[in-house]
Scaffold this motif. Sequence first.
Motif, PDB file in Angstrom:
ATOM      1  N   THR A  83      -2.913  -5.882   3.407  1.00  6.87           N
ATOM      2  CA  THR A  83      -2.683  -6.296   2.019  1.00  6.87           C
ATOM      3  C   THR A  83      -1.836  -5.269   1.284  1.00  6.87           C
ATOM      4  O   THR A  83      -0.915  -5.624   0.543  1.00  6.87           O
ATOM      5  CB  THR A  83      -4.033  -6.489   1.291  1.00  6.87           C
ATOM      6  N   TYR A  84      -2.113  -4.010   1.494  1.00 11.10           N
ATOM      7  CA  TYR A  84      -1.360  -2.934   0.862  1.00 11.10           C
ATOM      8  C   TYR A  84       0.097  -2.965   1.314  1.00 11.10           C
ATOM      9  O   TYR A  84       1.026  -2.829   0.508  1.00 11.10           O
ATOM     10  CB  TYR A  84      -2.017  -1.592   1.215  1.00 11.10           C
ATOM     11  N   GLU A  85       0.312  -3.173   2.612  1.00  9.47           N
ATOM     12  CA  GLU A  85       1.673  -3.270   3.139  1.00  9.47           C
ATOM     13  C   GLU A  85       2.411  -4.484   2.574  1.00  9.47           C
ATOM     14  O   GLU A  85       3.599  -4.412   2.253  1.00  9.47           O
ATOM     15  CB  GLU A  85       1.652  -3.335   4.674  1.00  9.47           C
ATOM     16  N   ALA A  86       1.718  -5.605   2.410  1.00 12.45           N
ATOM     17  CA  ALA A  86       2.321  -6.808   1.839  1.00 12.45           C
ATOM     18  C   ALA A  86       2.714  -6.572   0.382  1.00 12.45           C
ATOM     19  O   ALA A  86       3.791  -6.997  -0.062  1.00 12.45           O
ATOM     20  CB  ALA A  86       1.374  -7.996   1.946  1.00 12.45           C
ATOM     21  N   ALA A  87       1.865  -5.863  -0.357  1.00 13.55           N
ATOM     22  CA  ALA A  87       2.173  -5.551  -1.747  1.00 13.55           C
ATOM     23  C   ALA A  87       3.396  -4.652  -1.844  1.00 13.55           C
ATOM     24  O   ALA A  87       4.250  -4.818  -2.727  1.00 13.55           O
ATOM     25  CB  ALA A  87       0.966  -4.899  -2.430  1.00 13.55           C
ATOM     26  N   LEU A  88       3.497  -3.692  -0.943  1.00 13.65           N
ATOM     27  CA  LEU A  88       4.682  -2.821  -0.911  1.00 13.65           C
ATOM     28  C   LEU A  88       5.946  -3.605  -0.588  1.00 13.65           C
ATOM     29  O   LEU A  88       7.009  -3.369  -1.171  1.00 13.65           O
ATOM     30  CB  LEU A  88       4.497  -1.691   0.098  1.00 13.65           C
ATOM     31  N   GLN A  89       5.819  -4.563   0.322  1.00 14.55           N
ATOM     32  CA  GLN A  89       6.960  -5.390   0.690  1.00 14.55           C
ATOM     33  C   GLN A  89       7.424  -6.247  -0.484  1.00 14.55           C
ATOM     34  O   GLN A  89       8.616  -6.401  -0.730  1.00 14.55           O
ATOM     35  CB  GLN A  89       6.589  -6.275   1.896  1.00 14.55           C
ATOM     36  N   ILE A  90       6.466  -6.790  -1.256  1.00 17.86           N
ATOM     37  CA  ILE A  90       6.790  -7.582  -2.434  1.00 17.86           C
ATOM     38  C   ILE A  90       7.509  -6.693  -3.459  1.00 17.86           C
ATOM     39  O   ILE A  90       8.468  -7.095  -4.088  1.00 17.86           O
ATOM     40  CB  ILE A  90       5.532  -8.228  -3.039  1.00 17.86           C
ATOM     41  N   GLY A  91       7.009  -5.459  -3.594  1.00 18.53           N
ATOM     42  CA  GLY A  91       7.623  -4.522  -4.548  1.00 18.53           C
ATOM     43  C   GLY A  91       9.049  -4.161  -4.175  1.00 18.53           C
ATOM     44  O   GLY A  91       9.870  -3.840  -5.044  1.00 18.53           O
ATOM     45  N   ARG A  92       9.403  -4.195  -2.920  1.00 18.56           N
ATOM     46  CA  ARG A  92      10.751  -3.863  -2.456  1.00 18.56           C
ATOM     47  C   ARG A  92      11.734  -5.018  -2.715  1.00 18.56           C
ATOM     48  O   ARG A  92      12.919  -4.798  -2.777  1.00 18.56           O
ATOM     49  CB  ARG A  92      10.730  -3.546  -0.970  1.00 18.56           C
TER      50      ARG A  92
END
Length: 130
Positions: free
Chosen positions: A120-129
């Motif tokens: 989930t944390y990695e997905a949130a970072l990907q969305i932020g990029r």
Amino acid sequence: MMTDAISIAGSALTVHRKWLDAVADNLANVNTAKSTDGSAFQARYVQAQEGPGNSGVFVAGTAYGDAAGRLVHEPDNPLADKDGYVRYPDIDLGLEMGKLIMAQRGYQANAAVVDRAKTTYEAALQIGRS
């Protein structure tokens, strides 16, 4: 918040690992005979406690089983006293196997929480990029 989930589940992983270690030690020594002039193997029991706030859980201490153990009449045992008795730990194999299963399942569940929180944390970072 996701880091809290990882931290809390990580603390539980540590507690479950220590619980597994204690149960494994108890199981390994369930048939350890001692002479009657000594103490029996003392089973280890992990005592867990909730930490303050969102800090998770930690091992608060270790309790030990009865050093008196149980006396068993085995006159052929080389450790037997003059009356033919040896001392065994007072460990119930069935209860220890149940604890082993609970500790394994708890470890697996917390490992899954860490994995899902990380995803989930990695997905949130990907969305932020994006």
